[in-house]
Every structure is written in structure tokens, then in C-alpha cells.
Design a protein around this motif. Structure first.
Motif, PDB file in Angstrom:
ATOM      1  N   UNK A 125      50.030  47.647 -20.080  1.00  0.00           N
ATOM      2  CA  UNK A 125      48.921  48.421 -20.636  1.00  0.00           C
ATOM      3  C   UNK A 125      48.371  47.767 -21.895  1.00  0.00           C
ATOM      4  N   UNK A 126      49.192  46.973 -22.582  1.00  0.00           N
ATOM      5  CA  UNK A 126      48.707  46.265 -23.764  1.00  0.00           C
ATOM      6  C   UNK A 126      47.636  45.240 -23.405  1.00  0.00           C
TER       7      UNK A 126
ATOM      8  N   UNK B 245      46.691  48.009 -11.773  1.00  0.00           N
ATOM      9  CA  UNK B 245      47.812  48.943 -11.845  1.00  0.00           C
ATOM     10  C   UNK B 245      48.659  48.527 -13.035  1.00  0.00           C
ATOM     11  N   UNK B 246      49.039  49.478 -13.876  1.00  0.00           N
ATOM     12  CA  UNK B 246      49.793  49.134 -15.075  1.00  0.00           C
ATOM     13  C   UNK B 246      51.293  49.291 -14.868  1.00  0.00           C
TER      14      UNK B 246
ATOM     15  N   UNK C 251      45.207  59.828 -12.838  1.00  0.00           N
ATOM     16  CA  UNK C 251      45.821  59.755 -11.510  1.00  0.00           C
ATOM     17  C   UNK C 251      47.321  59.470 -11.615  1.00  0.00           C
ATOM     18  N   UNK C 252      47.664  58.523 -12.488  1.00  0.00           N
ATOM     19  CA  UNK C 252      49.077  58.186 -12.664  1.00  0.00           C
ATOM     20  C   UNK C 252      49.835  59.356 -13.283  1.00  0.00           C
ATOM     21  N   UNK C 253      49.212  60.040 -14.233  1.00  0.00           N
ATOM     22  CA  UNK C 253      49.859  61.180 -14.876  1.00  0.00           C
ATOM     23  C   UNK C 253      50.136  62.296 -13.876  1.00  0.00           C
ATOM     24  N   UNK C 254      49.198  62.534 -12.978  1.00  0.00           N
ATOM     25  CA  UNK C 254      49.382  63.571 -11.956  1.00  0.00           C
ATOM     26  C   UNK C 254      50.551  63.217 -11.046  1.00  0.00           C
TER      27      UNK C 254
END
Length: 452
Positions: A84-85, A102-103, A365-368
Motif C-alpha cells: 500500500x505504500x 491488489x495490495x 471492497x477489501x474491508x467488506x
């Protein structure tokens, strides 16, 4: 349908093996490569539906893999895996033609979903045309003055046939606006074709746009219909128009002026009836001044301009878009999540969202996928989002960047580095922030040996 063939590029052999096994169980045939050289060899020898590449490789980067893939097989979908950096790198990759990023740490459900969406896009592209509404989603009009003004301008220009130039940072929704114009036009029942000019290698760009005849160049084994002919009386959307080579710009200008196109290697012409909408995330006027973009083509495309503000400048829209993406993701993954907790709402409003709407959609989306509560909490967000909120929450002792002439207490190099950090390494914005032109900025980057 044949089993989709994928190429995994990562120097972590254990990760490659695990991912290869995971994808095989999902019905995919996957090859692996552990560096750029091996990946290039595989791309030259084999035909892949999708390439999944890590950004950091021993002898290159995922951007190098992306460029090589687009050169050899423009229709191959490329997905970048990055920390993510390196979010600005991921945004740049999308600009250059990557389907998505995609991270890390990679979530298997998220990755599988993105791969499926990428293959679906490839299948759609091969059919040449697209449905008027992207992914069945509605167009969301925000509450901010910028959004209301944009919607008003869309409704004014949509019924006409004039060319539109959409200007905005990567991820601000330029294609959504182009589709909105198409949906509100008299051409709405005709095809809408989106062409990512950033993904077109100079050697094949003219062929993709106008087609070619068999035998006109090496690899032209059949006649090909280009996008301008395939779209008919519909709308053609030329995204990242500034990436076209000067030679292709000349061909495009002639086609617009004469409303006639000619296939590469062909003698006969075909009529061009499509409406043209173009988009860019760079200053095309400056590109004209620097001799990188034809001025006459610029004026042909710029009959009407729409400028989209970055997400961090649209405070009135931010949580509305977040709720919109949350609703989509909840329906997509069958979760029972009802919103964001107060801390996440604060984090979202303080973060500067360098990847704009695209980044927000990916984060949500990733958080969900990861969330086990009824509301999204901080634990399922990438740490970088709440650890360093650069634009809206600078440290108290941080000295603001002003015009270079006014800076007294910090060196010029430090001022440039600070400005680059503040603008997330956007050179156009950095030059504007410092009160200099891009050419001067480039000279100073070279002078101070600042690498981007």
C-alpha cells in the motif's frame, strides 16, 4: 470454454506455488516466473488471458511486465500486486493499462474476485462493444458544488454531437462521465466503446483504432476491424489520449477532419460516424506547448471541456461515495454490514485519497471481505490510510509549502521534496504548488538528483 491461462510473476517462489495451486483449484491454468526476464520469455512464447505480477522484481518492476505484455498482446489483462505504500505506483499502472491492483497482504477472496472481473472485461473487449451502463451500476451524482456543476454540464452537452474532453486525475471517474454523456445522448442505443490509449503500444495503436488488412505488417494474419469502424454511430471514448504517439495523433486528426478512416495497409476508406469523447489526466495544453501533442488535434477534441475534481476536494461527496461502494460490495459478497463506525468516517475524511474513487472502491471492497462486525472498523483498513494522513492532517511543526520565492527557512530541495510528498508525486500539481512550470521542475529534479 477453454480453461483461462494465467501467468504469475513474483520472486517469492513459495507465494507463487501457493497461488498457482489456489488458482488451479479454481479452474485456471497458471504458469510462474520469478523475474522480469523469465516473464518476458513466457510472454513471447505463450498466449495468456491474464498476467498477475508483483511490483518489485529482482531485475525490474511490474510496470516493465505490464508494458511488455501490452506490447505483445494488448488484450491480455494485467493485475499488479503492490504494497500500500506504493499506491502511487499502482495508480500509475492503471493509467498505463493495468486492469486493477491488489495490495498486500493479499486476500484470496479479493484476488479471485478481481481475476474474475478482469477475465470478464477481456471477454467483453473481444466482442468490441459494451453495454451502455458499466457493470449495471447507476451514475451517482454527488452533493458538492463540483458534482452538481458537472452534472449540469453533462446534461447540456450530451444531446449534441460535439467532441468532449474530460480532464481529471486517475481514478476520478472519467469513463463513468463519458458513459453518462452517452446514456443521455441520442446515440444511447448504439454501442459505447472505451479505448485505453495508455495501453496501446505505438506499433499497434493505429491498427486498434482503424483496423488493418491481412499481411500489412508482421503478425497481421487476418483482416481486423478497428474500434472506429466497429462502434458505428455510437460513442468512442479515448481514455488517456495524451499517450498516443505523434504519428497516431496525425492519423486521428485526419480521420476527425475528413470523417473518413483507412485501415493500416488498405487503400479503401470507411466513414466515421461516431461521436468522440476523450480524456486525460495530464495538462494537454502544456503538452502542446512542449511539442508532445498536436495543437490542431487538441482543438478538435476540446470543443467542450469537463474538469473532474479529485476526491479530497469534494468533501460533500466523500461519504456518499463511500456508502455507494459499501452497498455494492455488501451485495457482491453477501455480507450484512450496515455502515462505517465513527472512527472510520473520521479516517476517510482526513485521508487524501491519491487514487481517488478507484482507491476508495478497492479499500471498501477489501474491508467488506475482512469485516466480521456490523460496521466497518479501523482493523480492516490498510494501515497506511490512518497512519499518515498527509494532506489534511499535517504535523503541527510541519512547515507549509509556499511559492519558492517566499520560502526563507527551508532549502529549495527540501521544499521540492515536501511539495512532491504533499501532491503524492504528481509533477504537474507540484510545479503549480511551487509556482514554477514543469520544465523548471524537471531541471531542478535533475539538479538535486531527486528520483521519482
Amino acid at each position: 470454454m477453454d480453461m483461462p491461462r494465467l501467468l504469475i510473476v513474483d520472486d517469492d517462489t513459495s507465494f507463487c506455488m501457493l497461488l498457482q495451486g489456489f488458482l488451479k483449484r479454481k479452474g485456471f491454468d497458471a504458469d510462474t516466473a520469478h523475474d522480469y526476464e523469465k516473464a518476458s520469455q513466457s510472454l513471447a512464447k505463450n498466449s495468456y488471458d491474464l498476467v498477475l505480477t508483483d511490483y518489485r522484481l529482482p531485475d525490474g518492476t511490474g510496470i516493465d511486465v505490464l508494458k511488455e505484455s501490452k506490447k505483445l498482446a494488448p488484450s491480455t489483462v494485467v493485475i499488479l500486486i503492490t504494497a500500500y505504500s506504493d499506491i502511487r505506483v499502482a495508480v500509475e499502472a492503471v493509467k498505463l493499462g493495468a486492469f486493477e491492483y491488489v495490495t498486500k497482504p493479499v486476500n484470496s477472496d479479493e484476488l479471485f474476485h478481481v481475476i474474475k472481473e478482469g477475465l470478464k472485461k477481456r471477454e467483453t473487449q473481444e466482442k468490441k462493444t459494451k453495454e451502455p451502463v458499466q457493470n449495471g451500476r447507476k451514475f451517482l451524482v454527488g452533493n458538492s458544488e463540483e458534482s452538481k456543476r458537472t452534472e449540469e454540464h453533462i446534461r447540456i452537452v450530451a444531446p449534441t454531437d460535439i467532441s468532449v474532453l474530460i480532464i481529471g486525475d486517475s481514478g476520478t471517474g472519467k469513463e463513468y462521465v463519458a458513459r453518462r454523456i452517452h446514456e443521455l445522448s441520442k446515440r444511447k442505443k448504439a454501442p459505447f466503446v472505451a479505448v485505453d490509449c495508455g495501453a496501446l503500444h505505438p506499433d499497434i495503436a493505429a491498427s486498434e483504432l482503424f483496423g488493418h488488412v491481412k499481411g500489412s505488417f508482421t503478425g497481421a494474419v487476418n483482416d481486423k476491424t478497428g474500434h472506429f469502424e466497429a462502434v458505428g454511430e455510437g460513442t468512442i471514448f479515448l481514455d488517456e489520449i495524451g499517450n498516443l504517439s505523434y504519428d497516431v495523433q496525425m492519423k486521428l486528426l485526419r480521420a476527425i477532419q475528413e470523417r473518413m478512416g483507412r485501415k493500416v495497409g488498405g487503400n479503401s476508406e470507411f466513414p466515421i460516424k461516431a461521436r468522440i469523447i476523450a480524456a486525460t489526466n495530464e495538462n494537454l495544453k502544456q503538452a502542446v506547448d512542449e511539442g508532445r501533442f498536436r495543437e490542431d488535434l487538441y482543438h478538435r477534441l476540446n470543443e467542450f471541456t469537463l474538469t473532474l475534481a479529485p476526491l479530497h476536494e469534494r468533501d460533500g461527496d466523500l461519504m456518499m461515495f463511500a456508502a455507494f461502494f459499501l452497498e455494492d460490495a455488501v451485495a457482491e459478497f453477501g455480507k450484512s454490514i450496515i455502515g462505517f463506525d465513527d472512527e472510520v468516517q473520521r479516517i476517510f475524511t482526513q485521508y487524501d485519497w491519491p487514487g481517488n474513487l478507484r482507491e476508495m472502491r478497492n479499500v471498501i471492497r477489501r474491508a467488506v471481505l475482512l469485516c466480521k462486525q456490523e460496521k466497518i472498523n479501523r482493523e480492516v483498513l490498510p494501515e497506511e490510510i490512518y497512519r499518515n494522513n498527509s494532506v489534511k492532517s499535517q504535523p503541527e511543526n510541519a512547515q507549509p509549502v509556499n511559492d519558492l520565492k517566499e520560502i526563507k527557512n527551508i532549502s529549495e530541495k527540501e521544499a521540492i521534496l515536501q511539495a512532491l510528498e504533499k501532491t503524492r508525486y504528481n509533477k504537474t500539481k507540484t510545479a503549480k504548488l511551487l509556482g514554477i512550470d514543469r520544465k523548471t521542475l524537471y531541471n531542478k529534479l535533475h539538479l538535486y538528483d531527486i528520483e521519482l
